[in-house]
Motif scaffolding. Structure first.
Motif, mmCIF file in Angstrom:
data_model
loop_
_atom_site.group_PDB
_atom_site.id
_atom_site.type_symbol
_atom_site.label_atom_id
_atom_site.label_comp_id
_atom_site.label_asym_id
_atom_site.label_seq_id
_atom_site.Cartn_x
_atom_site.Cartn_y
_atom_site.Cartn_z
ATOM 1 N N ARG A 5 0.370 -1.003 -0.349
ATOM 2 C CA ARG A 5 -0.027 0.280 0.226
ATOM 3 C C ARG A 5 0.933 1.706 -0.075
ATOM 4 N NH1 ARG A 5 -4.532 -0.810 4.036
ATOM 5 N NH2 ARG A 5 -5.730 -1.538 2.598
ATOM 6 N N LEU A 9 1.258 3.679 -3.042
ATOM 7 C CA LEU A 9 0.716 5.730 -2.683
ATOM 8 C C LEU A 9 2.259 6.651 -3.046
ATOM 9 C CD1 LEU A 9 -1.490 5.352 0.143
ATOM 10 C CD2 LEU A 9 -1.969 6.092 -1.758
ATOM 11 N N VAL A 12 1.997 7.108 -6.739
ATOM 12 C CA VAL A 12 1.171 7.827 -7.093
ATOM 13 C C VAL A 12 1.843 9.629 -6.861
ATOM 14 C CG1 VAL A 12 -1.076 9.230 -7.488
ATOM 15 C CG2 VAL A 12 -1.124 6.392 -6.960
ATOM 16 N N PHE A 16 2.781 12.428 -9.629
ATOM 17 C CA PHE A 16 2.868 13.497 -9.272
ATOM 18 C C PHE A 16 3.863 14.910 -9.454
ATOM 19 C CE2 PHE A 16 1.889 17.240 -6.527
ATOM 20 C CZ PHE A 16 1.880 17.999 -6.306
ATOM 21 N N LEU A 19 5.341 14.908 -12.744
ATOM 22 C CA LEU A 19 4.369 15.834 -14.084
ATOM 23 C C LEU A 19 4.550 17.355 -13.449
ATOM 24 C CD1 LEU A 19 0.801 14.338 -13.340
ATOM 25 C CD2 LEU A 19 1.962 14.740 -15.812
ATOM 26 N N ILE A 23 5.983 20.337 -16.221
ATOM 27 C CA ILE A 23 5.657 20.889 -16.493
ATOM 28 C C ILE A 23 6.294 22.109 -16.242
ATOM 29 C CG2 ILE A 23 3.585 23.451 -15.702
ATOM 30 C CD1 ILE A 23 2.060 20.765 -15.539
ATOM 31 N N TYR A 71 0.701 5.208 6.035
ATOM 32 C CA TYR A 71 0.330 6.362 4.992
ATOM 33 C C TYR A 71 0.844 7.406 4.988
ATOM 34 C CZ TYR A 71 -4.196 3.902 4.646
ATOM 35 O OH TYR A 71 -5.257 2.583 3.952
ATOM 36 N N LEU A 294 -7.393 26.894 -10.507
ATOM 37 C CA LEU A 294 -6.285 25.751 -11.216
ATOM 38 C C LEU A 294 -5.269 25.562 -11.113
ATOM 39 C CD1 LEU A 294 -6.416 22.916 -12.691
ATOM 40 C CD2 LEU A 294 -5.788 24.224 -14.944
ATOM 41 N N LEU A 336 -4.751 14.278 6.690
ATOM 42 C CA LEU A 336 -4.777 12.666 6.708
ATOM 43 C C LEU A 336 -3.443 12.956 7.293
ATOM 44 C CD1 LEU A 336 -5.415 11.861 3.297
ATOM 45 C CD2 LEU A 336 -6.359 11.342 5.358
ATOM 46 N N ILE B 11 -4.006 20.154 -15.671
ATOM 47 C CA ILE B 11 -5.179 19.189 -15.380
ATOM 48 C C ILE B 11 -4.355 17.930 -14.794
ATOM 49 C CG2 ILE B 11 -7.095 18.508 -16.197
ATOM 50 C CD1 ILE B 11 -7.378 20.606 -18.099
ATOM 51 N N LEU B 12 -3.594 17.169 -14.973
ATOM 52 C CA LEU B 12 -3.344 16.124 -15.213
ATOM 53 C C LEU B 12 -2.931 16.241 -13.855
ATOM 54 C CD1 LEU B 12 -1.613 13.709 -18.237
ATOM 55 C CD2 LEU B 12 -3.505 13.523 -17.369
ATOM 56 N N LEU B 13 -1.651 17.288 -13.552
ATOM 57 C CA LEU B 13 -0.892 17.285 -12.254
ATOM 58 C C LEU B 13 -2.376 17.717 -11.242
ATOM 59 C CD1 LEU B 13 1.469 17.701 -10.592
ATOM 60 C CD2 LEU B 13 0.536 20.183 -11.057
ATOM 61 N N ALA B 14 -3.159 17.853 -11.412
ATOM 62 C CA ALA B 14 -3.826 18.818 -10.310
ATOM 63 C C ALA B 14 -5.433 17.116 -9.985
ATOM 64 C CB ALA B 14 -4.886 19.472 -10.733
ATOM 65 N N ALA B 16 -2.848 13.845 -10.484
ATOM 66 C CA ALA B 16 -2.370 12.861 -9.850
ATOM 67 C C ALA B 16 -2.219 13.294 -7.936
ATOM 68 C CB ALA B 16 -1.397 13.443 -10.462
ATOM 69 N N LEU B 17 -2.692 14.722 -8.015
ATOM 70 C CA LEU B 17 -3.074 14.674 -6.997
ATOM 71 C C LEU B 17 -3.737 14.157 -5.899
ATOM 72 C CD1 LEU B 17 -1.574 16.901 -4.142
ATOM 73 C CD2 LEU B 17 -2.465 19.001 -5.100
ATOM 74 N N TYR B 18 -5.528 14.591 -6.544
ATOM 75 C CA TYR B 18 -6.445 13.358 -6.367
ATOM 76 C C TYR B 18 -6.780 12.312 -6.137
ATOM 77 C CZ TYR B 18 -8.282 18.586 -4.606
ATOM 78 O OH TYR B 18 -7.634 19.327 -4.058
ATOM 79 N N VAL B 19 -6.014 11.777 -7.158
ATOM 80 C CA VAL B 19 -5.519 10.186 -6.884
ATOM 81 C C VAL B 19 -5.126 9.532 -5.670
ATOM 82 C CG1 VAL B 19 -4.905 8.271 -8.386
ATOM 83 C CG2 VAL B 19 -5.944 9.660 -9.824
ATOM 84 N N PHE B 20 -3.919 10.139 -5.773
ATOM 85 C CA PHE B 20 -3.283 10.117 -4.456
ATOM 86 C C PHE B 20 -4.067 10.086 -2.591
ATOM 87 C CE2 PHE B 20 -1.049 11.633 -0.825
ATOM 88 C CZ PHE B 20 -0.342 10.906 -0.672
ATOM 89 N N LEU B 21 -4.575 11.613 -3.288
ATOM 90 C CA LEU B 21 -6.033 11.527 -1.927
ATOM 91 C C LEU B 21 -6.765 10.272 -1.329
ATOM 92 C CD1 LEU B 21 -5.587 15.273 -1.707
ATOM 93 C CD2 LEU B 21 -5.230 13.673 0.020
ATOM 94 N N TRP B 23 -7.401 7.916 -3.683
ATOM 95 C CA TRP B 23 -6.695 6.525 -3.059
ATOM 96 C C TRP B 23 -6.117 6.470 -1.657
ATOM 97 C CZ3 TRP B 23 -2.370 3.348 -6.778
ATOM 98 C CH2 TRP B 23 -2.796 1.976 -6.138
ATOM 99 N N THR B 24 -5.654 7.213 -0.996
ATOM 100 C CA THR B 24 -5.530 6.633 0.192
ATOM 101 C C THR B 24 -6.766 7.066 0.945
ATOM 102 O OG1 THR B 24 -3.308 8.907 0.197
ATOM 103 C CG2 THR B 24 -4.018 8.198 2.022
ATOM 104 N N LEU B 25 -8.050 7.707 1.024
ATOM 105 C CA LEU B 25 -9.415 7.215 1.541
ATOM 106 C C LEU B 25 -9.449 6.291 1.882
ATOM 107 C CD1 LEU B 25 -10.405 11.379 1.327
ATOM 108 C CD2 LEU B 25 -10.027 9.944 2.816
ATOM 109 N N THR B 27 -8.112 3.763 0.640
ATOM 110 C CA THR B 27 -7.898 2.745 1.410
ATOM 111 C C THR B 27 -8.625 2.698 3.040
ATOM 112 O OG1 THR B 27 -5.619 3.392 1.520
ATOM 113 C CG2 THR B 27 -5.506 1.627 -0.301
#
Lengths: 806, 154
Positions: A5, A9, A12, A16, A19, A23, A71, A294, A336, B11-14, B16-21, B23-25, B27
């Motif tokens: 796990r 994480l 991921v 991030f 990316l 950029i 985590y 954004l 978290l 947009i992908l960057l944002a 990725a951040l929310y995928v991370f969050l 996924w954490t939530l 699990t």
């Protein structure tokens, strides 16, 4: 399970940061809107270092702590990497140092992990550890330095390596309090004897910090002490007492300690002193506002404008480049971490480790909230760091050691029963307080980034406007025959405004980073900057993609450079103004004001111009107000014949338009107050518009300066006059008046008058084509400061002749 | 062209951040569900109580819940209807792999094998609890032995 796990994480998190790095590499291309740029690569060193550091940390924790919380490491590593890359983006040198410190921090984490798991050594050596920490902090009184060379001397330094002992001191206080209270609480029945030693050491630490003016850390100490005491004893009074103590210290400090007063004033009334004490906070809010939803993207904002963006204001830097999306994510990550910390505390197998975990969580939470709140103007600004994110070795190392201790406490198998707990209520309350703090910060982020952003970004002290000018082409100013007047030269990134006809400076003004904008460059700025004349969607898209407006639009002015040159030549060294206006349409063909200046040399002469007694910055034609005196005679006699009145009245002046500014987009002086008769002052432009009615059959035109704007979708779009012409005489009266003033052997009328007392006399010359003139009806007004009737007449006459015989 | 490409990356960057969050939530949520299921399916070894008040007949009941309250009140799991028994008298609960008995503030006190109970104590088969005039004998089914090294929690 746990390792897998955590590994996923971390993967991921790596995506991030990958990316982010891509950029950042591409960002110069977006800024300059071309592929032919110098790309940024150096931060990839940081990215690779981060990968290595994180793999090592993952391996070590997997081996030593198989049942740890999965985590914490990914959450902290993401914050650490994000902060490090943001710092790298601000300053590559600091970025590299931060990457190295990240490695050192992981080494520190490893060292903690390899100590015995029950953390008994912390418990045994609590006094030695705390005394050591206090000693080092005390040492800064004698040997303290500041890496920046100025400011509070809170660091111990040697050989280019600096260390801030107050950072680990927070951690040592948490350890001491947890150990002491865990040992003593079951024995002591009475609360006061129990607390005496803790009050003593905390007071000592506070005293040291107060002497050192490290007020942010001091307030963290008070809050931490209260939080741990509350968790240990369950007395809500502890929290209340701390809140009162902080408020009391704040209000006493307000009157006694300068820095507290300055900080509190800057917090309460930032808008009153935006360039002084509130500079930092306002720049921070501007950065947050500029980020919007954004964000502009890594490398695409200007977070470097906020002072110490890499340390105290890193949250603002992150907000500008990743927007509300990024800051909400960041707050969620902290949320978290805090939630996991409290869960670890509840699951801890003994009282010491329970208090330790809760104390460490409180430390991370309070410090994060304090500085994020400061950045968003929820709290007064305190110079503390954002844990895991801000630049600074001591801070990073301390944060990661706190993380290591939390990981060590969390390493319990499911069979381990948690220590008995009288009530989980205290943990709930702490969680609720921290949660409310994070939620408030999210709301504040929304407020500044979305609700208040439009107001903030149009502030003239927003330096992002002049930065955008360097990257986005500004529209040209052209004369009526499309001869360029002001153009923008250079390539994206170093665009520069060039003023091809400097004599027009008082009218067209300038646009410049230091001195701002003046004249038509200011009043037509929305077109020239691309904020007007485009469809809203285009402006929105450009703002989203590039963070700047679209390329500016060219504006065609009514000026005729040929005639303008003639007028400038005729006026020469005289102080005054010349206006030639199309009497029918109101188009201003000539507007000269002397003395003038060269806006191309503004950098060298700017500071002298403002103090020049001859006031070259003022456009005498529109901003100069002069007594009209006998220059009004033609109007008065014309209106008198009409039987209106013998003496000038408010009504007449109102008809002539002397109580209102002509509706034209250029800076003008405020008009005379309605009812002013004796001390009436008029600008040459007002006079020209009034005089035009004699050549235009009694109709007073509305002056025009901007004729058309070149839009990409519709080509040249005409900008209409703001008002319709108004009739002030009948055509007959205008005709009679003009023929009475008719110049000898010339097809035009003229009149010379004087205004003002002898010491400040000014000469007026009014002239214009006859009402029956077949060509373009023209009117000229010449004003010269001083008694120069012949010169004024010569200038006006010659200009009329040139204009009527092209 | 660089602008729209980088916009996509942003947009992908944002994301990725929310995928991370997210996924954490997710699990954490899974953990929570698993813990919940475990708690509901946790096997509590049955315990049989033989209750005798004064000289009345012996009533025998078997429990498989983690907490048993003894007392005179009707809400108690084991009703001891006698004037010498407090409304809520004693508590039996299962944790750390053992059944424990604890006096919960009774007037007349509780004894275990004729010794007064002051703190929670592990029960074994054959133990006898005395609450006022009521006597409760314990039968822990097949797991009657007590490991003597069991330590008390702090």
């Amino acid at each position: 399970m746990t390792d897998q796990r955590e590994g996923r994480l971390l993967f991921v998190a790596a995506i991030f940061l990958f990316l982010y790095s891509i950029i950042l590499t591409l960002s110069p291309a977006v800024r300059e809107r071309t592929w032919d740029v110098a790309y940024r690569f150096s931060h990839w060193v940081g990215f690779v270092l981060w990968i290595g550091i994180v793999i090592v940390a993952h391996r070590i924790t997997s081996r030593r702590l198989p049942d740890r919380d999965p985590y914490l490491l990914p959450l902290a590593s993401l914050l650490g990497g994000w902060g490090m890359l943001t710092i790298w983006r601000l300053d590559a040198g600091f970025g590299l140092r931060q990457a190295i410190w990240l490695g050192v921090s992981i080494a520190g984490l490893t060292a903690i992990i390899f100590t015995p798991k029950n953390l008994g050594f912390l418990r045994s050596y609590k006094y030695i550890l705390l005394t050591g920490g206090l000693g080092l902090t005390a040492l800064t009184l004698l040997l303290g330095t500041n890496p920046a060379g100025f400011g509070p001397r809170l660091w111990l330094g040697c050989c280019g390596f600096y260390f801030q002992p107050s950072e680990p001191l927070k951690l040592l206080l948490v350890i001491y309090l947890a150990a002491y209270l865990a040992d003593r609480l079951p024995i002591h029945q009475r609360i006061f004897p129990l607390l005496v030693p803790t009050v003593f050491v905390t007071g000592l630490a506070l005293l040291l910090l107060l002497v050192q003016r490290d007020l942010g850390t001091a307030s963290i100490f008070i809050s931490l002490y209260a939080a741990i005491l509350y968790l240990a004893t369950g007395k809500r009074r502890a929290l209340l007492a701390a809140a009162i103590a902080l408020a009391l210290a704040g209000s006493i400090g307000y009157f006694l300690i300068d820095i507290i007063r300055i900080r509190l004033d800057a917090w309460l009334n930032p808008w009153s002193d935006p360039s002084g004490h509130s500079y930092q906070i306002i720049q921070s809010l501007l950065a947050v506002a500029n980020g919007g939803m954004l964000g502009l993207g890594p490398g695409l904002g200007s977070p470097g404008l906020v002072p110490v963006a890499h340390s105290d204001f890193i949250f603002a830097a992150i907000a500008e480049e990743t927007g509300l999306a990024g800051t909400l994510g960041l707050l969620a990550i902290f949320g978290l971490i805090l939630a996991r910390g409290l869960i670890i505390s509840l699951r801890a197998p003994d009282r010491f480790r329970r208090l330790l975990a809760a104390g460490l969580t409180a430390y991370l939470g309070i410090q994060a909230l304090l500085i994020i709140g400061g950045n968003l103007r929820i709290l007064p600004l305190t110079g503390v760091t954002l844990p895991f994110v801000s630049y600074g070795g001591s801070s990073l190392l301390t944060s990661f050691i706190a993380l290591a201790l939390l990981l060590a406490v969390s390493d319990q198998t499911e069979e381990t029963e948690p220590a008995s707990l009288t009530s989980p209520q205290h943990h709930y309350l702490l969680a609720a307080l921290l949660g409310i703090g994070l939620f408030t910060a999210s709301l504040a982020g929304l407020w500044w980034a979305v609700v208040r952003a439009p107001d903030l970004l149009t502030r003239t002290d927003n330096p992002r406007r002049s930065i955008a000018d360097r990257y986005v082409l500004r529209g040209q100013l052209l004369d009526r025959n499309s001869q360029p007047i002001d153009i923008t030269n250079g390539k994206s990134g170093s665009y520069q405004r060039v003023y091809l006809y400097p004599n027009l400076a008082p009218l067209v003004g300038y646009t410049q980073a230091t001195y701002g904008q003046a004249g038509l460059e200011a009043s037509l700025d929305n077109y020239l900057r691309g904020l007007q004349g485009y469809p809203v969607s285009t402006i929105w898209w450009n703002r989203l993609v590039y963070g700047t407006p679209p390329p500016g639009l060219d504006v065609r002015l009514s000026l005729d450079l040929q005639l303008q040159k003639k007028a400038d030549q005729l006026l020469g060294e005289f102080k005054g103004a010349v206006i030639l206006i199309n009497a029918q349409t109101g188009e201003i063909l000539v507007m000269a004001s002397h003395p003038t200046y060269d806006p191309n040399r503004l950098n060298e002469i700017g500071s002298f111009l403002a103090q020049d007694k001859n006031t070259p910055l003022i456009n005498r034609a529109a901003q100069g107000m002069y007594p009209p005196g006998t220059a009004l005679t033609p109007f008065l006699s014309a209106l008198q014949k009409n039987g209106v009145n013998d003496n000038p009245t408010t009504e007449i002046y109102k008809t002539l338009g002397f109580y209102s500014t002509p509706a034209v987009e250029m800076p003008q002086a405020a008009p005379a107050k309605v009812g002013e008769l004796e001390n009436l002052r008029v600008s040459p432009l007002q006079m020209a518009v009034a005089a035009a009615s004699l050549s235009n059959s009694g109709m007073r035109p509305t002056p025009r300066i901007a004729l058309a704007v070149n839009t990409p979708q519709d080509g040249w779009v005409v900008l209409h006059a703001f008002n319709q012409p108004t009739r002030i005489f009948s055509a007959d009266i205008a005709k009679n008046a003009a023929s009475q003033l008719s110049a000898q052997d010339q097809p035009y009328w003229e009149w010379t008058g004087f205004g003002g007392p002898n010491t400040e006399i000014s000469t007026w010359y009014l002239g214009g084509t006859m009402p029956n003139w077949q060509g373009t009806p023209l009117t000229v007004v010449v004003l010269i400061e001083g008694n120069y009737p012949a010169t004024a007449q010569a200038i006006g006459g010659q200009l009329l002749q040139t204009a009527t015989n092209p | 062209m660089s602008g729209p490409i980088v916009l996509g990356l942003r947009i992908l960057l944002a994301l990725a951040l929310y995928v991370f969050l997210g996924w954490t939530l997710w699990t954490i949520w899974q953990d929570l569900k698993r813990a919940g299921q475990q708690a509901t399916t946790q096997k509590i070894p049955a315990i049989r109580l033989e209750v005798q008040i004064k000289n009345q007949a012996v009533i025998s009941r078997t429990f498989s819940q983690p907490e048993i309250i003894l007392g005179r009140e009707s809400t108690c799991d084991v009703l001891l209807d006698d004037a010498t028994v407090s409304a809520r008298h004693a508590k039996l609960n299962y944790h750390h792999g053992q059944w424990w008995v604890e006096d919960i503030g009774s007037t007349n006190g509780t004894t275990l094998n004729d010794e007064k109970l002051t703190i929670a104590t592990v029960l074994a088969t054959g133990d006898e609890i005395q609450c006022g005039n009521a006597r409760v004998s314990i039968n822990r089914g097949g797991m009657g032995t007590v490991s003597s090294t069991q330590s008390l929690p702090e």
